[in-house]
Design a protein around this motif. Structure first.
Motif, PDB file in Angstrom:
ATOM      1  N   VAL A  12      26.351  21.299 140.796  1.00  0.00           N
ATOM      2  CA  VAL A  12      27.753  21.161 141.173  1.00  0.00           C
ATOM      3  C   VAL A  12      27.870  20.104 142.260  1.00  0.00           C
ATOM      4  CG1 VAL A  12      27.621  22.986 142.930  1.00  0.00           C
ATOM      5  CG2 VAL A  12      29.815  22.491 141.820  1.00  0.00           C
ATOM      6  N   GLN A  13      29.003  19.455 142.328  1.00  0.00           N
ATOM      7  CA  GLN A  13      29.236  18.461 143.375  1.00  0.00           C
ATOM      8  C   GLN A  13      29.596  19.164 144.685  1.00  0.00           C
ATOM      9  OE1 GLN A  13      32.229  15.728 141.883  1.00  0.00           O
ATOM     10  NE2 GLN A  13      30.638  14.291 141.231  1.00  0.00           N
ATOM     11  N   ALA A  14      29.334  18.480 145.770  1.00  0.00           N
ATOM     12  CA  ALA A  14      29.698  19.009 147.078  1.00  0.00           C
ATOM     13  C   ALA A  14      31.195  19.342 147.102  1.00  0.00           C
ATOM     14  CB  ALA A  14      29.364  17.995 148.165  1.00  0.00           C
ATOM     15  N   GLY A  15      31.498  20.494 147.684  1.00  0.00           N
ATOM     16  CA  GLY A  15      32.872  20.969 147.715  1.00  0.00           C
ATOM     17  C   GLY A  15      33.231  21.889 146.561  1.00  0.00           C
ATOM     18  N   GLY A  16      32.352  21.947 145.589  1.00  0.00           N
ATOM     19  CA  GLY A  16      32.606  22.780 144.419  1.00  0.00           C
ATOM     20  C   GLY A  16      32.223  24.235 144.621  1.00  0.00           C
ATOM     21  N   SER A  17      32.317  24.997 143.536  1.00  0.00           N
ATOM     22  CA  SER A  17      32.062  26.443 143.592  1.00  0.00           C
ATOM     23  C   SER A  17      31.147  26.875 142.455  1.00  0.00           C
ATOM     24  CB  SER A  17      33.383  27.220 143.480  1.00  0.00           C
ATOM     25  OG  SER A  17      34.256  26.923 144.543  1.00  0.00           O
ATOM     26  N   LEU A  18      30.415  27.930 142.729  1.00  0.00           N
ATOM     27  CA  LEU A  18      29.612  28.611 141.716  1.00  0.00           C
ATOM     28  C   LEU A  18      29.667  30.104 141.986  1.00  0.00           C
ATOM     29  CD1 LEU A  18      26.324  26.470 141.472  1.00  0.00           C
ATOM     30  CD2 LEU A  18      28.049  26.728 139.689  1.00  0.00           C
ATOM     31  N   ARG A  19      29.458  30.883 140.935  1.00  0.00           N
ATOM     32  CA  ARG A  19      29.386  32.333 141.092  1.00  0.00           C
ATOM     33  C   ARG A  19      28.086  32.834 140.487  1.00  0.00           C
ATOM     34  NH1 ARG A  19      32.462  37.288 138.149  1.00  0.00           N
ATOM     35  NH2 ARG A  19      32.697  38.686 139.954  1.00  0.00           N
ATOM     36  N   LEU A  20      27.267  33.426 141.311  1.00  0.00           N
ATOM     37  CA  LEU A  20      26.013  34.006 140.853  1.00  0.00           C
ATOM     38  C   LEU A  20      26.209  35.482 140.542  1.00  0.00           C
ATOM     39  CD1 LEU A  20      23.453  32.470 143.391  1.00  0.00           C
ATOM     40  CD2 LEU A  20      24.322  31.499 141.260  1.00  0.00           C
ATOM     41  N   SER A  21      25.506  35.942 139.517  1.00  0.00           N
ATOM     42  CA  SER A  21      25.508  37.357 139.162  1.00  0.00           C
ATOM     43  C   SER A  21      24.069  37.843 139.057  1.00  0.00           C
ATOM     44  CB  SER A  21      26.206  37.581 137.821  1.00  0.00           C
ATOM     45  OG  SER A  21      27.546  37.160 137.848  1.00  0.00           O
ATOM     46  N   CYS A  22      23.870  39.089 139.399  1.00  0.00           N
ATOM     47  CA  CYS A  22      22.548  39.708 139.262  1.00  0.00           C
ATOM     48  C   CYS A  22      22.749  41.107 138.694  1.00  0.00           C
ATOM     49  CB  CYS A  22      21.833  39.767 140.590  1.00  0.00           C
ATOM     50  SG  CYS A  22      20.293  40.719 140.569  1.00  0.00           S
ATOM     51  N   ALA A  23      22.276  41.297 137.473  1.00  0.00           N
ATOM     52  CA  ALA A  23      22.391  42.590 136.813  1.00  0.00           C
ATOM     53  C   ALA A  23      21.062  43.328 136.917  1.00  0.00           C
ATOM     54  CB  ALA A  23      22.779  42.401 135.356  1.00  0.00           C
ATOM     55  N   ALA A  24      21.116  44.518 137.475  1.00  0.00           N
ATOM     56  CA  ALA A  24      19.912  45.327 137.643  1.00  0.00           C
ATOM     57  C   ALA A  24      19.850  46.393 136.560  1.00  0.00           C
ATOM     58  CB  ALA A  24      19.908  45.973 139.022  1.00  0.00           C
ATOM     59  N   SER A  25      18.667  46.655 136.079  1.00  0.00           N
ATOM     60  CA  SER A  25      18.478  47.702 135.063  1.00  0.00           C
ATOM     61  C   SER A  25      17.210  48.472 135.355  1.00  0.00           C
ATOM     62  CB  SER A  25      18.416  47.074 133.671  1.00  0.00           C
ATOM     63  OG  SER A  25      17.318  46.189 133.573  1.00  0.00           O
ATOM     64  N   GLY A  26      17.107  49.643 134.757  1.00  0.00           N
ATOM     65  CA  GLY A  26      15.919  50.465 134.910  1.00  0.00           C
ATOM     66  C   GLY A  26      16.066  51.561 135.936  1.00  0.00           C
ATOM     67  N   SER A  27      17.157  51.553 136.669  1.00  0.00           N
ATOM     68  CA  SER A  27      17.416  52.605 137.642  1.00  0.00           C
ATOM     69  C   SER A  27      18.874  52.510 138.083  1.00  0.00           C
ATOM     70  CB  SER A  27      16.488  52.445 138.845  1.00  0.00           C
ATOM     71  OG  SER A  27      16.621  53.543 139.734  1.00  0.00           O
ATOM     72  N   THR A  28      19.263  53.398 138.968  1.00  0.00           N
ATOM     73  CA  THR A  28      20.607  53.352 139.546  1.00  0.00           C
ATOM     74  C   THR A  28      20.483  52.894 140.987  1.00  0.00           C
ATOM     75  OG1 THR A  28      21.349  55.158 138.124  1.00  0.00           O
ATOM     76  CG2 THR A  28      22.667  54.687 140.078  1.00  0.00           C
ATOM     77  N   PHE A  29      21.325  51.945 141.391  1.00  0.00           N
ATOM     78  CA  PHE A  29      21.165  51.307 142.691  1.00  0.00           C
ATOM     79  C   PHE A  29      22.374  51.483 143.597  1.00  0.00           C
ATOM     80  CE2 PHE A  29      17.179  49.514 141.741  1.00  0.00           C
ATOM     81  CZ  PHE A  29      17.204  49.145 140.407  1.00  0.00           C
ATOM     82  N   SER A  30      23.190  52.478 143.323  1.00  0.00           N
ATOM     83  CA  SER A  30      24.389  52.655 144.139  1.00  0.00           C
ATOM     84  C   SER A  30      24.048  52.974 145.592  1.00  0.00           C
ATOM     85  CB  SER A  30      25.261  53.761 143.543  1.00  0.00           C
ATOM     86  OG  SER A  30      24.524  54.964 143.445  1.00  0.00           O
ATOM     87  N   ALA A  31      22.882  53.535 145.854  1.00  0.00           N
ATOM     88  CA  ALA A  31      22.473  53.866 147.220  1.00  0.00           C
ATOM     89  C   ALA A  31      21.627  52.767 147.857  1.00  0.00           C
ATOM     90  CB  ALA A  31      21.701  55.176 147.239  1.00  0.00           C
ATOM     91  N   SER A  32      21.438  51.669 147.151  1.00  0.00           N
ATOM     92  CA  SER A  32      20.567  50.589 147.613  1.00  0.00           C
ATOM     93  C   SER A  32      21.371  49.483 148.278  1.00  0.00           C
ATOM     94  CB  SER A  32      19.796  49.986 146.435  1.00  0.00           C
ATOM     95  OG  SER A  32      19.083  50.965 145.727  1.00  0.00           O
ATOM     96  N   THR A  33      20.668  48.673 149.047  1.00  0.00           N
ATOM     97  CA  THR A  33      21.234  47.422 149.536  1.00  0.00           C
ATOM     98  C   THR A  33      20.906  46.330 148.517  1.00  0.00           C
ATOM     99  OG1 THR A  33      21.067  48.035 151.864  1.00  0.00           O
ATOM    100  CG2 THR A  33      21.145  45.689 151.364  1.00  0.00           C
ATOM    101  N   MET A  34      21.902  45.564 148.170  1.00  0.00           N
ATOM    102  CA  MET A  34      21.723  44.486 147.203  1.00  0.00           C
ATOM    103  C   MET A  34      22.066  43.174 147.894  1.00  0.00           C
ATOM    104  SD  MET A  34      23.498  46.262 143.873  1.00  0.00           S
ATOM    105  CE  MET A  34      22.523  45.392 142.632  1.00  0.00           C
ATOM    106  N   GLY A  35      21.336  42.134 147.546  1.00  0.00           N
ATOM    107  CA  GLY A  35      21.619  40.891 148.251  1.00  0.00           C
ATOM    108  C   GLY A  35      21.026  39.667 147.597  1.00  0.00           C
ATOM    109  N   TRP A  36      21.205  38.561 148.299  1.00  0.00           N
ATOM    110  CA  TRP A  36      20.737  37.266 147.822  1.00  0.00           C
ATOM    111  C   TRP A  36      19.955  36.570 148.934  1.00  0.00           C
ATOM    112  CZ3 TRP A  36      21.447  35.744 142.838  1.00  0.00           C
ATOM    113  CH2 TRP A  36      22.393  36.454 142.096  1.00  0.00           C
ATOM    114  N   TYR A  37      18.831  35.986 148.537  1.00  0.00           N
ATOM    115  CA  TYR A  37      18.045  35.123 149.391  1.00  0.00           C
ATOM    116  C   TYR A  37      17.971  33.748 148.725  1.00  0.00           C
ATOM    117  CZ  TYR A  37      16.289  39.097 152.120  1.00  0.00           C
ATOM    118  OH  TYR A  37      16.183  40.195 152.943  1.00  0.00           O
ATOM    119  N   ARG A  38      17.570  32.762 149.481  1.00  0.00           N
ATOM    120  CA  ARG A  38      17.360  31.440 148.895  1.00  0.00           C
ATOM    121  C   ARG A  38      16.149  30.772 149.523  1.00  0.00           C
ATOM    122  NH1 ARG A  38      22.720  28.293 151.286  1.00  0.00           N
ATOM    123  NH2 ARG A  38      22.019  28.132 153.472  1.00  0.00           N
ATOM    124  N   GLN A  39      15.571  29.878 148.745  1.00  0.00           N
ATOM    125  CA  GLN A  39      14.422  29.131 149.223  1.00  0.00           C
ATOM    126  C   GLN A  39      14.536  27.687 148.783  1.00  0.00           C
ATOM    127  OE1 GLN A  39      10.562  30.747 148.161  1.00  0.00           O
ATOM    128  NE2 GLN A  39       9.592  29.705 149.888  1.00  0.00           N
TER     129      GLN A  39
END
Length: 118
Positions: A12-39
């Motif tokens: 994307v060009q500078a000033g633009g937008s993106l939307r990331l999604s992360c779908a978890a499976s194999g368990s229920t995560f309502s009691a978990s902390t969910m987040g994003w890291y970058r490198q």
């Protein structure tokens, strides 16, 4: 088996937008902390944002006011809306889920590339 599958990265060009999604499976995560890291190349992995089970978000100073994290517990999914993107946001973005005492578990996605051109 727990799996975290990210999507939404891209170029994307500078000033633009993106939307990331992360779908978890194999368990229920309502009691978990969910987040994003970058490198970015040559740099350590860093926290971008996370959101606890209560829905309270936490952001890195570098993204405050530009990024918004949200979650949908019914879908076991966490989102990262990224606006006003800058070239320095270029990195591989990783989804992360953790919880329990210690914590007792943490899971990572495979990563999705976000590239912001100037």
């Amino acid at each position: 088996q727990v799996q975290l599958v990210e999507s939404g990265g891209g170029l994307v060009q500078a000033g633009g937008s993106l939307r990331l999604s992360c779908a978890a499976s194999g368990s229920t995560f309502s009691a978990s902390t969910m987040g994003w890291y970058r490198q970015a190349p040559g740099k350590q992995r860093e926290l971008v944002a996370n959101i606890g089970s209560s829905g309270r978000p936490n952001y890195a100073d570098s993204v405050k006011g530009r990024f918004t994290i949200s979650r949908d517990n019914a879908k076991n999914t966490v989102y990262l809306q990224m606006n006003s993107l800058k070239p320095e946001d270029t990195a591989v973005y990783y989804c992360n889920v953790w919880g329990g005492l210690g914590p007792s578990y943490t899971y990572w996605g495979q990563g999705t590339q976000v590239t912001v051109s100037s």
